[in-house]
Structure formats: structure tokens, C-alpha cells
Design an enzyme around this catalytic site. Sequence first.
Site, short mmCIF file in Angstrom:
data_model
loop_
_atom_site.label_atom_id
_atom_site.label_comp_id
_atom_site.label_asym_id
_atom_site.label_seq_id
_atom_site.Cartn_x
_atom_site.Cartn_y
_atom_site.Cartn_z
N SER A 2 0.84 -1.20 0.00
CA SER A 2 0.00 0.00 0.00
C SER A 2 0.88 1.24 0.00
O SER A 2 2.09 1.17 0.21
CB SER A 2 -0.91 0.03 1.24
OG SER A 2 -1.85 -1.02 1.23
N SER A 32 -5.49 4.90 -1.38
CA SER A 32 -6.37 6.00 -0.96
C SER A 32 -6.36 6.10 0.56
O SER A 32 -7.37 5.89 1.22
CB SER A 32 -7.79 5.76 -1.49
OG SER A 32 -7.79 5.59 -2.87
N CYS A 51 -4.55 -0.40 8.76
CA CYS A 51 -3.90 -0.91 7.55
C CYS A 51 -2.61 -1.58 7.98
O CYS A 51 -1.67 -0.91 8.43
CB CYS A 51 -3.62 0.21 6.55
SG CYS A 51 -2.67 -0.34 5.11
N LYS A 80 -13.61 -7.33 6.25
CA LYS A 80 -13.15 -7.79 4.96
C LYS A 80 -13.89 -9.07 4.59
O LYS A 80 -14.39 -9.78 5.46
CB LYS A 80 -11.63 -8.06 4.97
CG LYS A 80 -10.77 -6.87 5.34
CD LYS A 80 -10.99 -5.70 4.40
CE LYS A 80 -10.04 -4.55 4.71
NZ LYS A 80 -10.39 -3.33 3.94
N MET A 90 -4.06 -7.52 2.07
CA MET A 90 -3.97 -6.52 3.13
C MET A 90 -3.23 -7.12 4.32
O MET A 90 -3.44 -8.29 4.66
CB MET A 90 -5.37 -6.09 3.56
CG MET A 90 -6.25 -5.60 2.42
SD MET A 90 -6.99 -6.93 1.43
CE MET A 90 -8.37 -7.36 2.45
N GLY A 91 -2.36 -6.33 4.95
CA GLY A 91 -1.57 -6.85 6.06
C GLY A 91 -2.43 -7.30 7.22
O GLY A 91 -2.17 -8.34 7.85
#
Length: 393
Positions: free
Chosen positions: A19, A69, A104, A275, A315-316
Amino acid sequence: MPHVPQLKIPATYMRGGTSKGVFFRLEDLPASCQVPGAARDRLFMRVIGSPDPYAAHIDGMGGATSSTSKCVILSKSRQPDHDVDYLYGQVSIDKAFVDWSGNCGNLSTAAGAFAIHAGLIDPARVPRDGICVVRIWQANIRKTIIAHVPVSGGQVQETGDFELDGVTFPAAEIVLEFLDPSDDGDGSMFPTGNLVDELDVPGVGTFKATMISAGIPTVFVNAKDIGYQGTELREDINGDPAQLARFEAIRVAGALRMGLIKTAEEALSRQHTPKIAFVSPSRSYQASSGKQVEAGEVDLLVRALSMGKLHHAMMGTCAVAIGTAAAVPGTLVNLAAGGGEPEAVRFGHPSGTLRVGAKAEQVNGRWTVTRASMSRSARILMEGWVRVPPEQL
């Protein structure tokens, strides 16, 4: 007529893991944006270039994907035994809101490096050469992250030979530890109390699901149950509005079952969490880079969606959920990985593979995890000032 010049705000543009986002020191923000509220949200949206009906972010720093974003605020920590407070905002691309409901994991890597770059760490704790341990308080989810940041010549080492699938060029390795990553306010990281549920999705069907709050709230389903193999790439899903709508319906149903929202309508303002991911047993496939991933290289395959689109890598925070769920016998993730009680798994994602470790144990009949870890990398892309029109703040 006179025109007011743009505001200049000190900022650093960083990549963290797969990211990238705009990083700020809290003290550098305009006074109205140093506290949570509408002014801060408007600033972040204007910096990124949202909302953008063209979904291109031409007039901002965003990259028109969920991975690009993002905005971050760091400050010296108010928490005992921590170095910095780290606050993360996921900026919607086409809607006027900033989601503060989660973390994040990728930018957590950059948070540790930025803390040193920005002078937020006691110089006495930064070695001339070696590893600087940065103790991060993740303010969104109120959890501790430990970043092991390499230092060379008293400065963050950014170059190196560590390769991360989903990132084109090698860099220095940063090891992240997520302490007590489960969201266990009710004493369990499984909000429904079950390792596997039958999830009824109105208008779609009923699916087996593992719903876990570890790293980030995540709803896992079997790829085969929704008509996939687990080898899919972004272009296989993101161009199909009907499939994206189906995934969103599953996500909303999961959010309701997990108690994250009370009504389906609330999901519109909570796009970052939970998620939705689908898993399958290991099989060979070609990653988006053209790299061949063989079945024997991974324990299972995972594909995950972020902000309504299939993520280009992983995603981490979702990787933490994957590692944690894999460590608990009987979850869909664990079964896809072959069962047992693994303390680490390597999974295949659209850009390649990733290894994540976690150790789970039962305490008084409830599953818990004390630590999850993974390796990422980070570097500064640009630093200076970001400019925004003041009348829009």
C-alpha cells in the site's frame, strides 16, 4: 477578485508493504484538523482527491484503489510503554467519507519507519547500526504493533534485497509483530462463538463462513461454495458488477452476524471492515506478474476484497486474520490449509505468496492469540508539502 492561496502542509508520501499513503505529523496539521471531526475528514478527502466520480484521483494524491487511498497521522504516544500513536484513515474513492473503523497492516510497516524519519523516537533509542524497535499504539483499534526497523548510519535503512510479492522492487526487510491482535471485547475472537457458521445471505444463498476478529474483522468463505477456484486475479472479478454486488451482500450479512453493524444500511459508511475473503486448498496458478506459483509452494490460496474490489495482493491486517484462523483447528482457513495446528502458513494471493505466523491457544474454552508476525518493507517516495485549497476545508 482576490484568490486565497493553497495551504501548504508538511507531508510524506510513503509505501508500506503493498500500500501507499500520505503521512502527517499531528502537530503539522491545521489546528481544526488536529482533532477528530469533519475538518479532518475534509482534509484527507481533498488530499487524496475524493470523492471522485471519475474514479481516477487526478486532482489528488490517491491512486484510485483501496491500496492507495490512505492517510496516516502519527504523534508521540500518550500510552505508557509506547513510542508513537498511529491513526489511519481509509478514504473512499467515490463517496464523501473517511473510514476510521480499522487499521492498515501494510502502512503499519511505514508507520514504524516514519516515526524515526519524523523525529518522533527518542534519539537515544535509535542505534547507529542495527534494529530500532518501534512500539506503536494503533489508535483505531487500540492495539500494540512492534516494528523492527533496520537502521544504517543512524538513519532508516530503506534499500535492501528483501522481496515482497506485490511490490516490484526489493527493499529492506521490516518485521512486524501484532500483539494480542484479536478484537476480544467479548472474550472471544470469534464474535458468533463458532468456528464455522451457516451464513444466510438474503437473495444470494447460505454459505459456510468463519468470522473472526483478529488483525481486522474478516468473513472467510470457501471459494468452491461461491463458484471460484481461489486462483482468480483482479480482472476476473473487479469488472463484474454482479459478482461485486454478491460479495458485498455476503460482507454485509457477515457484519450483521458479527455485531459490527445493527442494520444493513450502516454498511455503507463502514466499507473498510469487515473484509470478505475466500479460501481454497493449494493449487498451481499464474500470479498477476506472470510468476508461476506452484501448489507445493503454498499451504492454501486466499483472495480478499477491500473497499468493494478484489485486492491486488493481500492486506496486512487480513494476513493476520488468515494466520490466526489457520492456527485454529476447524476453521475454514485451517481446513483449506490441511488442518492441524500450524504456527505459520504461506498462502497464495493474486500477486504471489506471503508467510504469516500466529500461535493460538484455548483459554477457558475460548480461542485467543497473543502474537502474529510477518515481514514487509517500506520507503519514502516523496516528502515536502501537500497543497490543498483552503476554502474546501
